[in-house]
Design an enzyme around this catalytic site. Structure first.
Site, mmCIF file in Angstrom:
data_model
loop_
_atom_site.group_PDB
_atom_site.id
_atom_site.type_symbol
_atom_site.label_atom_id
_atom_site.label_comp_id
_atom_site.label_asym_id
_atom_site.label_seq_id
_atom_site.Cartn_x
_atom_site.Cartn_y
_atom_site.Cartn_z
ATOM 1 N N TRP A 270 -11.366 -6.084 -1.796
ATOM 2 C CA TRP A 270 -10.229 -6.544 -1.421
ATOM 3 C C TRP A 270 -10.328 -8.178 -1.466
ATOM 4 C CZ3 TRP A 270 -11.839 -1.804 -0.372
ATOM 5 C CH2 TRP A 270 -10.830 -0.786 0.228
ATOM 6 N N GLU B 257 3.540 0.032 7.992
ATOM 7 C CA GLU B 257 2.580 -0.791 7.331
ATOM 8 C C GLU B 257 3.256 -1.613 6.060
ATOM 9 O OE1 GLU B 257 -1.157 0.900 7.192
ATOM 10 O OE2 GLU B 257 -2.326 -0.427 6.291
ATOM 11 N N ASP C 88 0.821 -1.190 -0.078
ATOM 12 C CA ASP C 88 -0.140 0.037 0.098
ATOM 13 C C ASP C 88 0.706 1.355 0.158
ATOM 14 O OD1 ASP C 88 0.855 -0.614 2.597
ATOM 15 O OD2 ASP C 88 -0.823 0.365 3.484
ATOM 16 N N ARG D 150 5.422 4.282 6.124
ATOM 17 C CA ARG D 150 5.062 4.233 7.649
ATOM 18 C C ARG D 150 4.934 2.693 7.927
ATOM 19 N NH1 ARG D 150 -0.838 5.688 5.955
ATOM 20 N NH2 ARG D 150 -1.696 3.774 5.287
ATOM 21 N N HIS E 127 1.083 6.288 -2.500
ATOM 22 C CA HIS E 127 0.143 5.137 -2.268
ATOM 23 C C HIS E 127 -0.597 4.993 -3.819
ATOM 24 C CE1 HIS E 127 -1.218 3.978 1.711
ATOM 25 N NE2 HIS E 127 -2.238 3.313 1.099
ATOM 26 N N GLU F 105 -1.965 9.098 -0.810
ATOM 27 C CA GLU F 105 -3.032 8.376 -0.245
ATOM 28 C C GLU F 105 -4.469 8.877 -0.193
ATOM 29 O OE1 GLU F 105 -2.341 6.998 3.668
ATOM 30 O OE2 GLU F 105 -3.669 5.354 3.569
ATOM 31 N N ASP G 68 -5.730 -2.487 -2.763
ATOM 32 C CA ASP G 68 -5.081 -1.778 -3.434
ATOM 33 C C ASP G 68 -4.591 -2.165 -4.757
ATOM 34 O OD1 ASP G 68 -5.035 -1.370 -0.578
ATOM 35 O OD2 ASP G 68 -3.735 0.356 -0.713
HETATM 36 C C1 BGC Z 1 -3.810 0.719 3.826
HETATM 37 C C2 BGC Z 1 -4.771 0.885 2.454
HETATM 38 C C3 BGC Z 1 -5.648 -0.478 2.696
HETATM 39 C C4 BGC Z 1 -6.509 -0.150 4.007
HETATM 40 C C5 BGC Z 1 -7.700 -0.956 4.058
HETATM 41 C C6 BGC Z 1 -4.719 1.050 5.081
HETATM 42 O O1 BGC Z 1 -3.992 1.333 6.160
HETATM 43 O O2 BGC Z 1 -2.922 1.888 3.679
HETATM 44 O O3 BGC Z 1 -4.361 1.159 1.441
HETATM 45 O O4 BGC Z 1 -6.290 -0.860 1.539
HETATM 46 O O5 BGC Z 1 -5.734 0.104 5.136
HETATM 47 O O6 BGC Z 1 -8.762 -0.437 4.315
#
Ligand code: BGC
Length: 898
Positions: A533, A472, A466, A470, A768, A747, A479
């Site tokens: 998703w 993540e 994503d 950060r 993003h 994002e 995505d």
């Molecule tokens: C991510 C997104 C992801 C989402 C899900 C986020 O924290 O960065 O891109 O699809 O969470 O809702």
């Protein structure tokens, strides 16, 4: 006049070393400077040595096959064994019987059985904890070769990451190996040709291990998600000139110690103390008397050891700073470098100073108004490297086993005054070759294209992430699904998604649901991805099929996709997915939409999105079943899709034909997924347009609706509205961030605004790719290059540029599986000039804007005289032609565009 056969690939790779596909697929391209060139037949010859190819005994000779097929032709010779090297060649004949012969290519098999592995998993006795890191283990061993070597292969993998060296030289240039998979189920290995690195008599073999995904911090959930410390498994197979073989593997005879890498963590950064460098540690004669014996670990037998089936991460380019700023501080100044581009990778540091000086290097995407780094959006990711000098000469250093997402870096503690030479940005990403290019007369749109491409570079790092900065950096399925179509224009992502769709299958839950992220670390497990998703499990393989003609991927994923659709059918109610009182996960809604993304504030409801995607995914699976000859399955999935469509109309379409909630995304999904009866489509279209106009020509869509928004508009005859959205520069729009100096896709539509400043620091990435999904529309509708789903892989191309938005020219290119497709047009007063190239062995439907066909010329001739062109019909102001392969130059008279 020449006919050339070129670009021989095996499983998307040129001469791949170490694959485990038992019947690999071979592809090639025809090149010719004539029109109408197409393959009429081919012959493939596969042999065990290059010399056999020119006469001798073949392992497999396809014979002359009358066929125009030149991609994904399966090897059908005898079974292949571990380590076997195969040479191959192809002959092709064109439509007039002309023959061309390729130069030889090869592929080499990896280790196919677990018993082929003689090495053991080794590592250090020391380890970190759930929150604390530990120094990187350095491992070494010396071995002797007794006879002359013919060849040598090094097979290696790790839990954690590894770099391996022979006699002081690093094997290969792949980074972050062995890549990220669900290590509990599958661990990839890499194969290196180290024939040239082996020396006579004594050899030194070393490895240094990093924490990576296997041991280090992942997202916000801490360390050690898969295992407590890095472990290494490797072996070298020596083939002597006399034909005999010997294997040297990792085992208890190895030694281990700590060196300069005190800490290496993907999210936190690296601490490197150059005073502790182990000079010569992977060369012969090094004194390792003080090293400890390596620990041997149990083989994680439940995890399959597999060859890497996607592109490796590699260093790609270097960026020079565009400015350096000094910010005075109490003791030491902070030096802020701007690399001019939000990028992913790390920096190379050149520094000279006193022994023991520590320079800290912080990374950030954006700056605060006072010129300091803005790091609040990195959340718990420290993103800081520390380098401690050994003193003396200039020291040059790069971190290992990590990547940072940044445009700016800050040096603190730098001895002296840095210059532009102090810092170099090293851009790193999966080695996905560039295939697409796009350019037009509007510089802002060109910058948008640039930002889309850089969003892709920075987030295609072994898995589609994503964001890269950060805490993540996960393979979010939504995505990936949103962006894949655009991704497949910009770069060849077939191998990348072959790997990742397998990760997704590995992450599938026993009930058939696909998760929200893949890989999905077991001890943590983000659940069912929910609508848009989880559907990545069907949409991604399908898109790779459409773009690369890869039916093999559909076959490979078919059962998994079936389990997913069964899950949807079990958990939906009469076609309604995520109905109001469903007790499971309702999904992320139209994530980050501006009209109530969670469906509670009058936005797009989750059951609407769920039902729409149920109809779509089951429809796709019905098509897939049909392609695989499973007609009964196809009927079943068509039935499910029909039921979901009916449920959609029944539950979400109001008596006046409008859709509940009335959001842009709800209309976009209804139209793009073809969920409405014919008579309701026009209402939906005008409601969508009305909604956009009411917002003063702005979009309000989130992740789910954005990719299809412009496509739906231009297909429904509202090209102007689509261009209006694309060219919009005020928030929310694609160009808003461009006008704010963005160099990647944000994002959020409002990552930063003049009145509010930065958006919520808890979720505000500036890299993003999701909203970059408009790129596919730009290639197709502005550039004029699109695929025909009936003839996937661009076997038949749809070339239908639709000028508008005041654009006066555009230029797009795409290297397809068949070769380069090109489209370049220019609009002058009342003429439209258009140069196109259609690769050999393909055909195209070509839409030339024209008053009528008689106003179109090609290379200065009337169409009747032009070779390779057949007029088909007039359609909405376009003269439609069918053309054969070749290059064409059209010119037409048009009514002046509005
Ligand atoms: C991510 C997104 C992801 C989402 C899900 C986020 O924290 O960065 O891109 O699809 O969470 O809702």
């Amino acid at each position: 006049m020449s006919l050339i056969v070129s670009n021989l690939t095996c499983e998307y790779r040129t001469n791949p070393l170490g694959i485990d596909v038992l019947q690999p697929r071979l592809s090639w391209q025809l090149e010719s400077n004539e029109r109408g060139t197409r393959q009429s037949a081919y012959r493939i010859l596969v042999a065990a040595s290059a010399s056999y190819l020119s006469g001798g005994s073949a392992l497999w000779d396809s014979g002359k096959v009358a066929s125009d097929r030149s991609i994904h032709v399966r090897y059908e010779g005898p079974g292949l064994s571990s380590g076997q090297r195969l040479y191959w060649k192809v002959w092709v004949w064109d439509e007039s019987g002309r023959e061309a012969e390729s130069t030889p290519a090869w592929w080499e098999m990896g280790l196919l059985e677990r018993t082929d592995w003689q090495g053991q998993w080794i590592g250090a006795f020391f380890s970190g904890g759930p929150r604390t890191t530990s120094p990187a283990p350095y491992l070494r061993k010396e071995f002797k070769v007794t006879k002359p070597i013919a060849s040598a292969r090094l097979f290696a993998t790790a839990l954690g990451l590894y770099e391996t060296y022979l006699n002081g030289v690093r094997a290969g240039d792949a980074l972050l190996t062995p890549g990220w998979t669900d290590y509990g189920k599958r661990i990839q290995y890499q194969v290196y040709d180290v024939s040239d690195l082996i020396q006579a008599e004594t050899n030194a073999w070393g490895a240094v291990l990093g924490d990576g995904w296997g041991v280090g911090h992942i997202a916000w959930v801490g360390r050690q998600r898969y295992t407590d410390r890095p472990k290494f498994l490797a072996q070298i197979i020596l083939t002597y000139s006399d034909g005999s073989q010997e294997t040297i593997g990792t085992d208890q005879s190895w030694k281990v110690t700590q060196g300069a890498i005190l800490e290496s963590d993907m999210l936190m950064g690296e601490s490197y103390d150059a005073r502790r460098e182990l000079t010569g540690w992977c060369e012969t004669g090094y004194d390792d008397a003080s090293w400890w014996p390596a620990e041997v670990f149990e083989d994680p037998k439940d995890a399959a050891l597999v060859a890497t089936n996607g592109p490796a991460v590699k260093r790609q380019e270097e960026l020079r700073p565009v400015s350096i700023n000094k910010i005075p501080d109490f003791v030491n100044p902070r030096w802020i470098f701007d690399l001019g581009q939000n990028m992913v990778g790390w920096i190379r540091l050149c520094v000279q100073g006193k022994k023991g000086t520590t320079v800290s290097i912080r990374y950030a995407e954006v700056l605060n108004p006072d010129g300091t780094l803005y790091t609040a959006n990195l959340r718990s990711a420290r993103n800081t490297d520390y380098y401690t000098l050994k003193g003396g000469e200039e020291e040059i250093w790069e971190p290992h086993f990590l990547f940072h997402g940044f445009r700016y870096i800050e040096l603190l503690g730098f001895p002296g005054t840095p210059t532009e030479e102090t810092v170099t940005g090293i851009v790193v990403h999966s080695d996905i070759p560039q295939t697409g290019s796009f350019e037009c007369s509007d510089p802002l749109i060109n910058q948008l294209q640039h930002n889309i491409v850089w969003g892709q570079k920075g987030n295609f790092v072994d898995v589609p992430t994503d964001c890269p900065q950060r805490d993540e950096r996960l393979g979010w399925t939504g995505d990936a699904q949103v962006f894949i179509r655009t991704a497949a224009y910009n770069r060849n992502v077939a191998g990348f998604f072959t790997k990742w769709t397998r990760d997704l299958e590995d992450a599938q839950f026993p009930d058939g649901a696909y998760p929200a992220v893949a890989p999905n670390p077991a001890a943590w497990a983000i659940g069912d991805g929910g609508p848009a998703w989880a559907d990545a499990g069907v949409i991604c393989p399908w898109t790779i099929y459409e773009c690369y003609g890869d039916i093999g991927l559909l076959e490979a994923r078919y059962e998994s996709m079936q389990r997913f659709i069964e899950f949807l059918s079990q958990t939906s109610r009469n076609g309604l997915r995520c109905y109001a009182d469903y007790t499971g996960w309702h999904g992320f809604g139209d994530w980050l939409a501006l009209d109530g993304s969670d469906g509670r504030e009058g936005g797009t409801s989750k059951e609407l999105i769920g039902t729409a995607f149920f109809a779509y995914s089951s429809h796709l699976l019905a098509k897939i079943a049909g392609l695989l000859g499973r007609d009964k399955d196809a009927e079943h999935y068509n039935g499910l899709s029909r039921q979901a469509r009916e449920a959609f109309v029944e539950h979400f379409v109001l008596p006046d034909g409008t859709i509940k909630g009335g959001t842009q995304t709800s209309y976009v999904l209804a139209l793009h997924f073809d969920l409405l009866p014919q008579d309701l489509r026009s209402i939906a279209v005008s409601e969508l347009v009305r909604n956009i106009e009411q917002r003063d020509n702005h979009l309000s869509t989130g992740f789910v609706g954005t990719p299809y928004l412009n496509r739906v508009l231009s297909e429904a005859g509202h090209l102007d509205t689509a261009y209006g959205l694309l060219k919009q520069t005020t928030w929310p729009s694609w160009l808003y961030s461009v006008t704010q100096g963005a160099t990647t896709i944000w994002e959020r539509w409002d990552g930063w605004t003049h009145d509010k400043g930065f958006q919520d620091q808890g979720m505000n990435s500036f890299n993003h790719y999701a909203y970059g999904a408009v790129g596919a529309w730009m290639y197709a509708v502005i550039g004029g290059i699109d695929l025909d789903p009936e003839h996937p892989g661009y076997k038949h191309i749809m070339m239908h540029p639709q000028p508008g938005g005041g654009l006066t020219h555009a230029k797009a290119g795409l290297y397809s599986m068949y070769g380069l497709i090109r489209s370049e047009w220019a609009l002058q007063k009342d003429t439209f000039d258009w140069q196109i190239t259609v690769p050999a062995s393909t055909t195209a439907s070509v839409y030339v804007p024209a008053k009528d066909a008689s106003h179109v010329t090609e290379s200065g001739h009337s169409i009747e005289k032009a070779q390779g062109i057949t007029f088909v019909r007039m359609e909405n102001g376009f003269a439609v032609f069918e053309v054969e392969a070749g290059s064409y130059s059209f010119s037409s008279e048009i009514d002046k565009p509005a």
